[in-house]
Write a protein that holds these residues in place. Structure first.
Motif, PDB file in Angstrom:
ATOM      1  N   UNK A  44       0.854  -1.191   0.000  1.00 48.88           N
ATOM      2  CA  UNK A  44       0.000   0.000   0.000  1.00 48.88           C
ATOM      3  C   UNK A  44       0.891   1.242   0.000  1.00 48.88           C
ATOM      4  N   UNK A  45       0.748   2.043  -1.045  1.00 50.29           N
ATOM      5  CA  UNK A  45       1.520   3.285  -1.190  1.00 50.29           C
ATOM      6  C   UNK A  45       0.642   4.457  -0.769  1.00 50.29           C
ATOM      7  N   UNK A  46       1.221   5.375   0.003  1.00 48.68           N
ATOM      8  CA  UNK A  46       0.495   6.586   0.404  1.00 48.68           C
ATOM      9  C   UNK A  46       0.493   7.586  -0.751  1.00 48.68           C
ATOM     10  N   UNK A  47      -0.688   7.896  -1.272  1.00 49.27           N
ATOM     11  CA  UNK A  47      -0.807   8.937  -2.290  1.00 49.27           C
ATOM     12  C   UNK A  47      -0.663  10.306  -1.631  1.00 49.27           C
ATOM     13  N   UNK A  48      -1.012  10.380  -0.364  1.00 43.42           N
ATOM     14  CA  UNK A  48      -0.855  11.606   0.422  1.00 43.42           C
ATOM     15  C   UNK A  48      -0.535  11.223   1.863  1.00 43.42           C
ATOM     16  N   UNK A  49       0.240  12.067   2.510  1.00 40.90           N
ATOM     17  CA  UNK A  49       0.598  11.824   3.907  1.00 40.90           C
ATOM     18  C   UNK A  49      -0.146  12.774   4.848  1.00 40.90           C
ATOM     19  N   UNK A  50      -1.137  13.481   4.318  1.00 40.19           N
ATOM     20  CA  UNK A  50      -1.853  14.468   5.115  1.00 40.19           C
ATOM     21  C   UNK A  50      -2.578  13.850   6.307  1.00 40.19           C
ATOM     22  N   UNK A  51      -3.077  12.643   6.132  1.00 39.68           N
ATOM     23  CA  UNK A  51      -3.832  11.988   7.207  1.00 39.68           C
ATOM     24  C   UNK A  51      -3.119  10.729   7.694  1.00 39.68           C
ATOM     25  N   UNK A  52      -1.801  10.790   7.797  1.00 42.03           N
ATOM     26  CA  UNK A  52      -1.002   9.638   8.235  1.00 42.03           C
ATOM     27  C   UNK A  52      -1.491   9.169   9.598  1.00 42.03           C
ATOM     28  N   UNK A  53      -1.876   7.912   9.673  1.00 34.09           N
ATOM     29  CA  UNK A  53      -2.395   7.368  10.919  1.00 34.09           C
ATOM     30  C   UNK A  53      -3.901   7.268  10.932  1.00 34.09           C
ATOM     31  N   UNK A  54      -4.560   8.107  10.151  1.00 36.34           N
ATOM     32  CA  UNK A  54      -6.035   8.007  10.015  1.00 36.34           C
ATOM     33  C   UNK A  54      -6.372   8.255   8.540  1.00 36.34           C
ATOM     34  N   UNK A  55      -5.838   7.377   7.694  1.00 36.41           N
ATOM     35  CA  UNK A  55      -6.016   7.489   6.251  1.00 36.41           C
ATOM     36  C   UNK A  55      -7.489   7.398   5.861  1.00 36.41           C
ATOM     37  N   UNK A  56      -7.831   8.128   4.805  1.00 39.84           N
ATOM     38  CA  UNK A  56      -9.192   8.107   4.260  1.00 39.84           C
ATOM     39  C   UNK A  56      -9.185   7.322   2.953  1.00 39.84           C
ATOM     40  N   UNK A  57     -10.354   7.001   2.461  1.00 33.99           N
ATOM     41  CA  UNK A  57     -10.474   6.302   1.189  1.00 33.99           C
ATOM     42  C   UNK A  57      -9.813   7.138   0.106  1.00 33.99           C
ATOM     43  N   UNK A  58      -8.950   6.528  -0.685  1.00 36.61           N
ATOM     44  CA  UNK A  58      -8.256   7.243  -1.748  1.00 36.61           C
ATOM     45  C   UNK A  58      -6.865   7.709  -1.355  1.00 36.61           C
ATOM     46  N   UNK A  59      -6.504   7.591  -0.083  1.00 42.53           N
ATOM     47  CA  UNK A  59      -5.163   7.999   0.358  1.00 42.53           C
ATOM     48  C   UNK A  59      -4.111   6.939   0.041  1.00 42.53           C
ATOM     49  N   UNK A  60      -4.541   5.711  -0.219  1.00 44.61           N
ATOM     50  CA  UNK A  60      -3.618   4.597  -0.442  1.00 44.61           C
ATOM     51  C   UNK A  60      -3.851   3.982  -1.815  1.00 44.61           C
ATOM     52  N   UNK A  61      -2.778   3.456  -2.415  1.00 44.89           N
ATOM     53  CA  UNK A  61      -2.841   2.800  -3.718  1.00 44.89           C
ATOM     54  C   UNK A  61      -2.104   1.474  -3.606  1.00 44.89           C
ATOM     55  N   UNK A  62      -2.722   0.392  -4.067  1.00 37.47           N
ATOM     56  CA  UNK A  62      -2.100  -0.931  -4.034  1.00 37.47           C
ATOM     57  C   UNK A  62      -1.148  -1.063  -5.220  1.00 37.47           C
ATOM     58  N   UNK A  63       0.141  -1.318  -4.923  1.00 34.00           N
ATOM     59  CA  UNK A  63       1.163  -1.433  -5.962  1.00 34.00           C
ATOM     60  C   UNK A  63       2.013  -2.677  -5.745  1.00 34.00           C
ATOM     61  N   UNK A  64       2.571  -3.207  -6.836  1.00 29.76           N
ATOM     62  CA  UNK A  64       3.554  -4.277  -6.708  1.00 29.76           C
ATOM     63  C   UNK A  64       4.859  -3.638  -6.221  1.00 29.76           C
ATOM     64  N   UNK A  65       5.790  -4.447  -5.776  1.00 29.86           N
ATOM     65  CA  UNK A  65       7.040  -3.923  -5.221  1.00 29.86           C
ATOM     66  C   UNK A  65       7.812  -3.100  -6.252  1.00 29.86           C
ATOM     67  N   UNK A  66       7.832  -3.550  -7.517  1.00 26.45           N
ATOM     68  CA  UNK A  66       8.587  -2.828  -8.553  1.00 26.45           C
ATOM     69  C   UNK A  66       7.976  -1.449  -8.814  1.00 26.45           C
ATOM     70  N   UNK A  67       6.656  -1.382  -8.971  1.00 23.59           N
ATOM     71  CA  UNK A  67       6.000  -0.082  -9.215  1.00 23.59           C
ATOM     72  C   UNK A  67       6.138   0.826  -7.995  1.00 23.59           C
ATOM     73  N   UNK A  68       6.031   0.257  -6.798  1.00 25.25           N
ATOM     74  CA  UNK A  68       6.176   1.049  -5.577  1.00 25.25           C
ATOM     75  C   UNK A  68       7.571   1.668  -5.507  1.00 25.25           C
ATOM     76  N   UNK A  69       8.587   0.865  -5.805  1.00 26.27           N
ATOM     77  CA  UNK A  69       9.971   1.365  -5.800  1.00 26.27           C
ATOM     78  C   UNK A  69      10.147   2.458  -6.850  1.00 26.27           C
ATOM     79  N   UNK A  70       9.584   2.247  -8.050  1.00 26.31           N
ATOM     80  CA  UNK A  70       9.714   3.241  -9.122  1.00 26.31           C
ATOM     81  C   UNK A  70       9.014   4.553  -8.774  1.00 26.31           C
ATOM     82  N   UNK A  71       7.822   4.474  -8.214  1.00 27.56           N
ATOM     83  CA  UNK A  71       7.082   5.680  -7.819  1.00 27.56           C
ATOM     84  C   UNK A  71       7.844   6.443  -6.740  1.00 27.56           C
ATOM     85  N   UNK A  72       8.334   5.723  -5.734  1.00 23.34           N
ATOM     86  CA  UNK A  72       9.109   6.371  -4.666  1.00 23.34           C
ATOM     87  C   UNK A  72      10.369   7.023  -5.220  1.00 23.34           C
TER      88      UNK A  72
END
Length: 105
Positions: A44-72
């Motif tokens: 799960x990749x954080x699209x935003x860190x504004x609500x870290x700890x109490x994430x809302x729908x749409x704050x996270x994106x499911x990615x494979x390890x390769x895509x997650x590494x590339x996005x980061x």
């Protein structure tokens, strides 16, 4: 909140939004659509860190390890591209006004 501590915590592992996103992705990366496997589970990749700890729908994106590494990597490169390096206040080794000496003598 400390990000590393949070990601390692049970609160993150049982986070309702994280589990919802991973389930909604149906075992496939949202970018490359590669199927997750036992050796390569979705992350799960954080699209935003504004609500870290109490994430809302749409704050996270499911990615494979390769895509997650590339996005980061892309985000990190963007962040550091804006940083202007500071010039160190160091005497140049070619400066003839300064003699090199052995401080132990």
């Amino acid at each position: 909140m400390n990000y590393r501590r949070y990601i390692a915590s049970g609160a993150w592992r049982s986070n309702e939004e994280r589990l919802h996103e991973l389930k909604a992705a149906d075992g496939h990366c949202r970018l490359c659509f590669e199927a997750a496997s036992e050796g390569s589970p979705l992350q799960a990749h954080h699209a935003t860190y504004l609500r870290l700890g109490c994430e809302a729908r749409g704050d996270l994106i499911a990615l494979c390890a390769r895509c997650h590494r590339d996005i980061e990597d892309i985000l990190r490169r963007r962040r550091f591209a804006r940083v202007v390096p500071l010039r160190a206040d160091v005497i140049s080794m070619r400066d003839v006004r300064t003699r090199l000496s052995d401080p132990t003598r």
